[in-house]
Design a protein around this motif. Structure first.
Motif, PDB file in Angstrom:
ATOM      1  N   ARG A 162      -8.635   4.543  -8.814  1.00 19.15           N
ATOM      2  CA  ARG A 162      -9.521   5.200  -9.777  1.00 19.15           C
ATOM      3  C   ARG A 162      -9.282   6.701  -9.833  1.00 19.15           C
ATOM      4  N   LEU A 163      -8.434   7.238  -8.941  1.00 21.35           N
ATOM      5  CA  LEU A 163      -8.169   8.674  -8.912  1.00 21.35           C
ATOM      6  C   LEU A 163      -6.953   8.984  -9.775  1.00 21.35           C
ATOM      7  N   HIS A 164      -7.177   9.660 -10.879  1.00 22.39           N
ATOM      8  CA  HIS A 164      -6.084  10.007 -11.792  1.00 22.39           C
ATOM      9  C   HIS A 164      -6.183  11.475 -12.174  1.00 22.39           C
ATOM     10  N   HIS A 165      -5.183  12.229 -11.791  1.00 21.02           N
ATOM     11  CA  HIS A 165      -5.128  13.648 -12.135  1.00 21.02           C
ATOM     12  C   HIS A 165      -3.685  14.094 -12.053  1.00 21.02           C
ATOM     13  N   ARG A 166      -3.308  15.049 -12.898  1.00 22.71           N
ATOM     14  CA  ARG A 166      -1.913  15.482 -12.929  1.00 22.71           C
ATOM     15  C   ARG A 166      -1.520  16.249 -11.676  1.00 22.71           C
ATOM     16  N   ASN A 167      -2.483  16.685 -10.855  1.00 20.05           N
ATOM     17  CA  ASN A 167      -2.174  17.379  -9.610  1.00 20.05           C
ATOM     18  C   ASN A 167      -2.429  16.515  -8.385  1.00 20.05           C
ATOM     19  N   LEU A 168      -2.444  15.200  -8.594  1.00 28.10           N
ATOM     20  CA  LEU A 168      -2.480  14.230  -7.502  1.00 28.10           C
ATOM     21  C   LEU A 168      -1.251  13.334  -7.614  1.00 28.10           C
ATOM     22  N   VAL A 169      -0.736  12.896  -6.468  1.00 32.55           N
ATOM     23  CA  VAL A 169       0.325  11.887  -6.483  1.00 32.55           C
ATOM     24  C   VAL A 169      -0.374  10.546  -6.717  1.00 32.55           C
ATOM     25  N   ASN A 170      -0.326  10.080  -7.956  1.00 27.98           N
ATOM     26  CA  ASN A 170      -1.149   8.944  -8.362  1.00 27.98           C
ATOM     27  C   ASN A 170      -0.581   7.608  -7.901  1.00 27.98           C
ATOM     28  N   LEU A 171      -1.493   6.704  -7.562  1.00 25.96           N
ATOM     29  CA  LEU A 171      -1.124   5.334  -7.224  1.00 25.96           C
ATOM     30  C   LEU A 171      -0.830   4.565  -8.504  1.00 25.96           C
ATOM     31  N   VAL A 172       0.339   3.897  -8.552  1.00 31.81           N
ATOM     32  CA  VAL A 172       0.714   3.159  -9.757  1.00 31.81           C
ATOM     33  C   VAL A 172       0.881   1.668  -9.522  1.00 31.81           C
ATOM     34  N   GLY A 173       0.838   1.221  -8.276  1.00 33.43           N
ATOM     35  CA  GLY A 173       1.006  -0.211  -8.025  1.00 33.43           C
ATOM     36  C   GLY A 173       0.727  -0.560  -6.574  1.00 33.43           C
ATOM     37  N   TYR A 174       0.770  -1.832  -6.281  1.00 32.64           N
ATOM     38  CA  TYR A 174       0.536  -2.319  -4.923  1.00 32.64           C
ATOM     39  C   TYR A 174       1.248  -3.650  -4.728  1.00 32.64           C
ATOM     40  N   CYS A 175       1.360  -4.052  -3.476  1.00 38.04           N
ATOM     41  CA  CYS A 175       1.917  -5.364  -3.146  1.00 38.04           C
ATOM     42  C   CYS A 175       1.204  -5.868  -1.905  1.00 38.04           C
ATOM     43  N   ALA A 176       0.792  -7.116  -1.932  1.00 36.42           N
ATOM     44  CA  ALA A 176       0.138  -7.748  -0.786  1.00 36.42           C
ATOM     45  C   ALA A 176       0.727  -9.144  -0.612  1.00 36.42           C
ATOM     46  N   GLU A 177       1.870  -9.211   0.073  1.00 32.38           N
ATOM     47  CA  GLU A 177       2.564 -10.480   0.297  1.00 32.38           C
ATOM     48  C   GLU A 177       3.208 -10.486   1.671  1.00 32.38           C
ATOM     49  N   LYS A 178       3.414 -11.693   2.193  1.00 27.56           N
ATOM     50  CA  LYS A 178       4.140 -11.890   3.457  1.00 27.56           C
ATOM     51  C   LYS A 178       3.555 -11.050   4.594  1.00 27.56           C
ATOM     52  N   GLY A 179       2.234 -10.909   4.585  1.00 27.36           N
ATOM     53  CA  GLY A 179       1.565 -10.146   5.630  1.00 27.36           C
ATOM     54  C   GLY A 179       1.775  -8.654   5.541  1.00 27.36           C
ATOM     55  N   GLN A 180       2.359  -8.166   4.433  1.00 26.17           N
ATOM     56  CA  GLN A 180       2.624  -6.748   4.252  1.00 26.17           C
ATOM     57  C   GLN A 180       1.690  -6.165   3.194  1.00 26.17           C
ATOM     58  N   HIS A 181       1.266  -4.949   3.420  1.00 25.67           N
ATOM     59  CA  HIS A 181       0.474  -4.208   2.440  1.00 25.67           C
ATOM     60  C   HIS A 181       1.259  -2.967   2.032  1.00 25.67           C
ATOM     61  N   MET A 182       1.542  -2.845   0.746  1.00 24.47           N
ATOM     62  CA  MET A 182       2.334  -1.719   0.249  1.00 24.47           C
ATOM     63  C   MET A 182       1.619  -1.039  -0.910  1.00 24.47           C
ATOM     64  N   LEU A 183       1.765   0.274  -0.954  1.00 26.87           N
ATOM     65  CA  LEU A 183       1.227   1.076  -2.039  1.00 26.87           C
ATOM     66  C   LEU A 183       2.384   1.759  -2.747  1.00 26.87           C
ATOM     67  N   ILE A 184       2.384   1.719  -4.074  1.00 27.78           N
ATOM     68  CA  ILE A 184       3.471   2.295  -4.862  1.00 27.78           C
ATOM     69  C   ILE A 184       2.949   3.539  -5.572  1.00 27.78           C
ATOM     70  N   TYR A 185       3.619   4.657  -5.334  1.00 26.98           N
ATOM     71  CA  TYR A 185       3.196   5.943  -5.876  1.00 26.98           C
ATOM     72  C   TYR A 185       4.263   6.505  -6.817  1.00 26.98           C
ATOM     73  N   VAL A 186       3.857   7.498  -7.577  1.00 27.52           N
ATOM     74  CA  VAL A 186       4.787   8.281  -8.377  1.00 27.52           C
ATOM     75  C   VAL A 186       5.810   8.922  -7.434  1.00 27.52           C
ATOM     76  N   TYR A 187       7.079   8.880  -7.822  1.00 30.07           N
ATOM     77  CA  TYR A 187       8.125   9.490  -6.997  1.00 30.07           C
ATOM     78  C   TYR A 187       8.243  10.973  -7.335  1.00 30.07           C
ATOM     79  N   MET A 188       8.180  11.823  -6.317  1.00 30.69           N
ATOM     80  CA  MET A 188       8.237  13.275  -6.489  1.00 30.69           C
ATOM     81  C   MET A 188       9.632  13.753  -6.106  1.00 30.69           C
ATOM     82  N   SER A 189      10.409  14.085  -7.115  1.00 27.43           N
ATOM     83  CA  SER A 189      11.835  14.296  -6.921  1.00 27.43           C
ATOM     84  C   SER A 189      12.184  15.568  -6.149  1.00 27.43           C
ATOM     85  N   LYS A 190      11.292  16.564  -6.111  1.00 28.86           N
ATOM     86  CA  LYS A 190      11.613  17.823  -5.439  1.00 28.86           C
ATOM     87  C   LYS A 190      11.135  17.892  -3.994  1.00 28.86           C
TER      88      LYS A 190
END
Length: 431
Positions: A162-190
């Motif tokens: 629910r946190l969306h702001h241009r000065n936050l590294v925003n969450l864009v996805g998730y994965c919950a499989e095979k006993g693993q919990h993953m969070l997918i974020y915007v990639y910051m190239s610098k």
């Protein structure tokens, strides 16, 4: 006569049957049309329980360096009906904010079997993932030894999503499989701000860019404190948790400690990074918004001096404050890599603001909203200062070109030229 009576009876019977069919059909249509608005109203009411607040800038600013593709993702909406209408289900998370669900197989392939490591911390490892659509994202694999269960993970995704702001590294996805919990974020190239301050691989950050980065971070924290519902306290503001995008815009990252506080408010052990921690928090075990303000003040001094708390930053600041009284004369702590390329008035204004942020008394510290306004005023004064200097010394500038300076290392390299200046469209969008 008999035949006429039979025909009349048959006609009446047929009319009754047709009328009954019409009545049943009308009833079904009425019930169907009655249900449709109820579903719509229900979704509206439920959506309101997961509020997302964003300022005006967010409505016209791209959240990531590139748009997220959906070919390799499974959205949490099926047949146009969000899953949260039916309540939480295992393997799915409330996704009213548009968070995408990715499969373990897709992420395994995108990270080259989780070998593209780009960072590691107490809460897990971070990998760069190249999706089949060409977009790059950062995949954070949460540590398996954590006590977080499925319910806590779902709560975390709901809170971060629910946190969306241009000065936050925003969450864009998730994965919950095979006993693993993953969070997918915007990639910051610098990369991180810390790497630009201390690594020889990067060119020196100019003074102008340092102040702009400080404003970006302040805006992100202001959103967390005053824009998010409920408010969020970050709890771990430091230079390594500030990431830079392709345009050298700064975003606040790593909500590991804030999510712990949101999920488990009874945690009393001291957590964070020493040197950035509010002394009041250490003594009382109570973390407040003003604790984030203290950490931000340390970060401001880090931008000014080019040294971190582990290098004796705050002791350095306190010694300087004895001569400056917290107002002017901060030139002695400026990062030597800047080679004098800074505005003294701006320096003293920013340092005085930072000194207020690290006041021992939380009540005397400014709010993040006050800090944003102060830094904005400093940047707004730049055109006036430059215009004044140009009018008063244009003749001297034309004849005082020092040939010896041509070979000096410039703090403002092309790599660090900010694409979004304070007067750009991206900034004016917020106004």
């Amino acid at each position: 006569m008999k035949e006429r009576s039979s025909g009349l009876i048959i006609g009446i019977s047929i009319g009754v049957v047709i009328g009954a069919l019409l009545a049943v059909g009308g009833l079904l249509c009425f019930r169907f049309h009655r249900k449709r608005p109820q579903i719509g109203n229900s979704s509206s009411r439920r959506a309101a329980t997961i509020p997302i607040r964003a300022n005006g800038a967010d409505t016209c600013t791209i959240l990531s360096d590139s748009s997220m593709g959906t070919e390799s993702s499974r959205t949490s909406v099926q047949n146009g009906v969000p899953l949260w209408l039916g309540g939480l289900k295992k393997g799915h998370v409330v996704a009213a904010s548009g968070i995408l669900e990715y499969s373990y197989k897709d992420l395994q392939k995108a990270t080259y079997n989780f070998t593209s490591l780009i960072g590691q911390g107490a809460f897990g490892s971070v990998y760069k993932a190249q999706m089949t659509t060409g977009e790059a994202v950062a995949v954070k694999v949460l540590a398996t030894d954590s006590k977080q269960g499925e319910k806590e993970f779902q709560t975390e995704v709901m809170l971060l999503g629910r946190l969306h702001h241009r000065n936050l590294v925003n969450l864009v996805g998730y994965c919950a499989e095979k006993g693993q919990h993953m969070l997918i974020y915007v990639y910051m190239s610098k990369g991180s701000l810390a790497s630009h301050l201390y690594s020889e691989k990067h060119d020196v950050l100019s003074w102008d860019l340092r102040v702009q980065i400080a404003l970006d971070v302040a805006r992100g924290l202001e959103y967390l404190h005053d824009g998010a519902v409920p408010p969020v306290i970050h709890r771990d503001i430091k230079s390594s948790n500030i990431l830079l995008d392709q345009a050298m815009g700064a975003r606040v990252a790593d909500f590991g400690l804030s999510r712990e506080d949101m999920i488990n408010r009874n945690a009393s052990n001291i957590q964070g990074t020493f040197g950035y921690l509010d002394p009041e928090y250490i003594s009382t075990r109570t973390f407040t918004k003003k604790s984030d303000v203290y950490s931000f003040g340390v970060l401001l001094f880090e931008l000014i001096a080019g040294r971190n708390p582990q290098q004796g930053l705050m002791e350095y600041v306190e010694l300087a404050a004895m001569n400056t009284e917290g107002k002017v004369g901060w030139e002695e702590i400026v990062d030597s890599h800047l080679e004098g390329n800074f505005d003294e008035q701006e320096l003293n204004d920013v340092a005085a603001l930072a000194y207020k942020c690290v006041n021992r008394s939380p009540r005397k510290r400014p709010s993040m909203r006050d800090i944003v306004q102060a830094l904005s005023r400093i940047l707004m004064m730049r055109p006036n200062k430059k215009h004044h200097r140009r009018d008063s010394s244009v003749a001297a500038d034309e004849v005082a070109l020092n040939v010896d300076q041509l070979g000096r290392r410039s703090p403002m390299n092309g790599e660090h030229r900010r694409f979004e200046s304070f007067g750009s469209t991206a900034e004016s969008c917020e106004a």
